[in-house]
Design an enzyme around this catalytic site. Structure first.
Site, PDB file in Angstrom:
ATOM      1  N   THR A  16       0.829  -1.204   0.000  1.00 16.93           N
ATOM      2  CA  THR A  16       0.000   0.000   0.000  1.00 16.93           C
ATOM      3  C   THR A  16       0.865   1.256   0.000  1.00 16.93           C
ATOM      4  OG1 THR A  16      -0.065  -0.265   2.379  1.00 16.93           O
ATOM      5  CG2 THR A  16      -2.008  -0.998   1.181  1.00 16.93           C
ATOM      6  N   ASP A  17       2.117   1.134   0.479  1.00 14.58           N
ATOM      7  CA  ASP A  17       2.911   2.364   0.690  1.00 14.58           C
ATOM      8  C   ASP A  17       3.129   3.142  -0.601  1.00 14.58           C
ATOM      9  OD1 ASP A  17       4.806   0.477  -0.239  1.00 14.58           O
ATOM     10  OD2 ASP A  17       6.403   1.206   1.075  1.00 14.58           O
ATOM     11  N   ALA A 107      14.521 -11.815   3.858  1.00 17.55           N
ATOM     12  CA  ALA A 107      13.466 -12.518   4.596  1.00 17.55           C
ATOM     13  C   ALA A 107      12.225 -11.652   4.758  1.00 17.55           C
ATOM     14  CB  ALA A 107      13.991 -12.959   5.961  1.00 17.55           C
ATOM     15  N   GLY A 108      12.189 -10.532   4.058  1.00 20.43           N
ATOM     16  CA  GLY A 108      11.010  -9.669   4.147  1.00 20.43           C
ATOM     17  C   GLY A 108      10.978  -8.850   5.420  1.00 20.43           C
ATOM     18  N   SER A 111      15.939  -5.758   5.752  1.00 19.90           N
ATOM     19  CA  SER A 111      17.374  -5.661   6.039  1.00 19.90           C
ATOM     20  C   SER A 111      18.024  -4.551   5.220  1.00 19.90           C
ATOM     21  CB  SER A 111      18.067  -6.988   5.744  1.00 19.90           C
ATOM     22  OG  SER A 111      17.853  -7.359   4.399  1.00 19.90           O
ATOM     23  N   ASP A 157       9.564   0.729   4.874  1.00 20.57           N
ATOM     24  CA  ASP A 157      10.626   0.120   5.671  1.00 20.57           C
ATOM     25  C   ASP A 157      11.462   1.180   6.378  1.00 20.57           C
ATOM     26  OD1 ASP A 157       9.622  -2.034   4.364  1.00 20.57           O
ATOM     27  OD2 ASP A 157      11.358  -2.358   3.070  1.00 20.57           O
ATOM     28  N   TYR A 207       8.305  -7.489  -7.761  1.00 21.04           N
ATOM     29  CA  TYR A 207       7.909  -6.291  -7.026  1.00 21.04           C
ATOM     30  C   TYR A 207       7.753  -5.104  -7.988  1.00 21.04           C
ATOM     31  CZ  TYR A 207       7.978  -2.653  -3.441  1.00 21.04           C
ATOM     32  OH  TYR A 207       7.650  -1.587  -2.644  1.00 21.04           O
TER      33      TYR A 207
HETATM   34  C1  GLA Z   1       8.996  -4.005   0.591  1.00 20.41           C
HETATM   35  C2  GLA Z   1       9.220  -2.547   0.222  1.00 20.41           C
HETATM   36  C3  GLA Z   1       8.210  -1.639   0.928  1.00 20.41           C
HETATM   37  C4  GLA Z   1       6.779  -2.135   0.749  1.00 20.41           C
HETATM   38  C5  GLA Z   1       6.691  -3.631   1.045  1.00 20.41           C
HETATM   39  C6  GLA Z   1       5.346  -4.203   0.709  1.00 20.41           C
HETATM   40  O1  GLA Z   1       9.290  -4.222   1.942  1.00 20.41           O
HETATM   41  O2  GLA Z   1      10.517  -2.150   0.606  1.00 20.41           O
HETATM   42  O3  GLA Z   1       8.352  -0.322   0.446  1.00 20.41           O
HETATM   43  O4  GLA Z   1       6.290  -1.830  -0.517  1.00 20.41           O
HETATM   44  O5  GLA Z   1       7.658  -4.376   0.319  1.00 20.41           O
HETATM   45  O6  GLA Z   1       4.389  -3.682   1.572  1.00 20.41           O
END
Ligand code: GLA
Length: 344
Positions: A16-17, A107-108, A111, A157, A207
């Site tokens: 959403t960001d 790992a989401g 990092s 992030d 992405y």
């Molecule tokens: C990654 C990107 C963020 C965001 C998320 C999905 O972490 O760095 O900006 O878009 O994916 O919510």
């Protein structure tokens, strides 16, 4: 000088960001630490990634070493940090940087945002300069990812790492952006992440594809951003854009539903929101993977009230909410909201 920046877990509000939407992340205890020592003489930055046993060095000449980009991604972050700080009017000085981290890469758990923030704070500290304010620093670090590393990420992030607060998540409205602390009182429940182990080789391209689709959808609706899209416009869109927009709209609603559930202390509903977010990310946004589905299933059979893929997707970790008494599956790591990026 030592700077630390934490990784983050996004409780809810995924993808959403970059659509001017809502999200609800918190900074975690694990992150990246950068130590900086000034070098007398010369005009170079020497950097060592201790966990990878790799080195890089580059001259602080006009382009900050950008002309010959090194093969390792982490080196691009270092060069990008030096160059982007210079754009903000800060002159980096010759120094030796040592980088180590305990937030798993890929790992989401953000990092790379932790790396760029810790680098910038350390480079400013060793130069005796004030770092940019948190919002400006978040934007600067996102330029490092976008322009130096080819990852078209949003601001989630960086903001989560910089605005971390013990015991709190932060509701971010990216339109603005506006940030508001939200107490994360889980009443004995626990949040844990479980790494799916899925390779994220497709992560960057997948992405960036999703970002492009959102831009196409907004353009087709004649809007600047999907934040302004109404549910009644979905039928005007072809697939898969319709599904993508449906995810973004429903996910924004789930962020505020989760904030309201937390306020009521209704953890069962928080779990339902996590599950609904996961279904939407799997079916409408299509960013899950078989390994991720297995990790979600493992959390649910261990008694999780809800579980979902976290971060950019195409692999990475799952976040799950466990009620008192439930034992998270082997390999799961408990996560709690901690303080944001800082000098140590
Ligand atoms: C990654 C990107 C963020 C965001 C998320 C999905 O972490 O760095 O900006 O878009 O994916 O919510």
């Amino acid at each position: 000088m030592r700077a630390f920046a934490p990784g983050r877990v996004n409780l809810i509000g995924e993808h959403t960001d970059y659509n001017d939407g809502l999200c609800l992340p918190f900074a975690i205890a694990r992150g990246v630490t950068v130590t900086a020592e000034p070098l007398a003489g010369g005009d170079e930055i020497e950097a060592q990634a201790l966990d990878l046993a790799q080195q890089d060095r580059f001259s602080l000449g006009a382009d900050g070493g950008g002309a010959a980009l090194p093969p390792h991604t982490w080196c691009r972050f270092v060069r990008g940090a030096a160059a982007e700080l210079r754009v903000e009017g800060m002159e980096p000085v010759p120094c030796r940087l040592e980088i180590r981290g305990d937030v798993p890469r890929g790992a989401g758990l953000a990092s790379s945002a932790a790396l760029s923030i810790a680098l910038c704070l350390a480079l400013c500290a060793v130069a005796g300069a004030e770092p940019p304010g948190r919002l400006a620093l978040a934007r600067l670090c996102s330029r490092i990812e976008n322009d130096w590393c080819g990852q078209q990420t949003g601001l989630l992030d960086q903001l989560a790492s910089l605005y971390g607060r013990r015991g709190h998540a932060v509701r971010i409205d990216l339109r603005g952006p506006l940030l508001r602390s939200v107490e994360l009182d889980l009443g004995g429940h626990r949040l844990a992440t479980l790494d799916s182990g899925a390779s994220r080789t497709l992560a960057t391209s997948g992405y960036n594809d999703r970002r492009r689709e959102c831009r196409r959808a907004a353009a087709a609706l004649g809007l600047e951003s999907l934040r302004d899209a109404g549910a009644d416009t979905l039928s005007d869109l072809p697939e898969p854009l319709r599904r993508r927009v449906r995810h973004v709209l429903s996910e924004n609603e789930r962020v505020d539903a989760t904030v309201a559930a937390l306020r009521r202390g209704d953890l069962a509903d928080v779990g339902r929101q996590l599950d609904a977010s996961h279904s939407s990310l799997r079916d409408d946004y299509e960013v899950s993977a078989p390994e991720v589905e297995r990790a979600v299933a493992a959390c649910r059979s261990a008694g999780a009230l809800g579980a979902r893929i976290v971060g950019g997707g195409f692999g990475g970790s799952v976040l799950a909410l466990f009620p008192p008494g439930a034992e998270p599956p082997g390999g799961a790591v408990r996560v709690e909201p901690g303080p944001g990026a800082r000098l140590l």
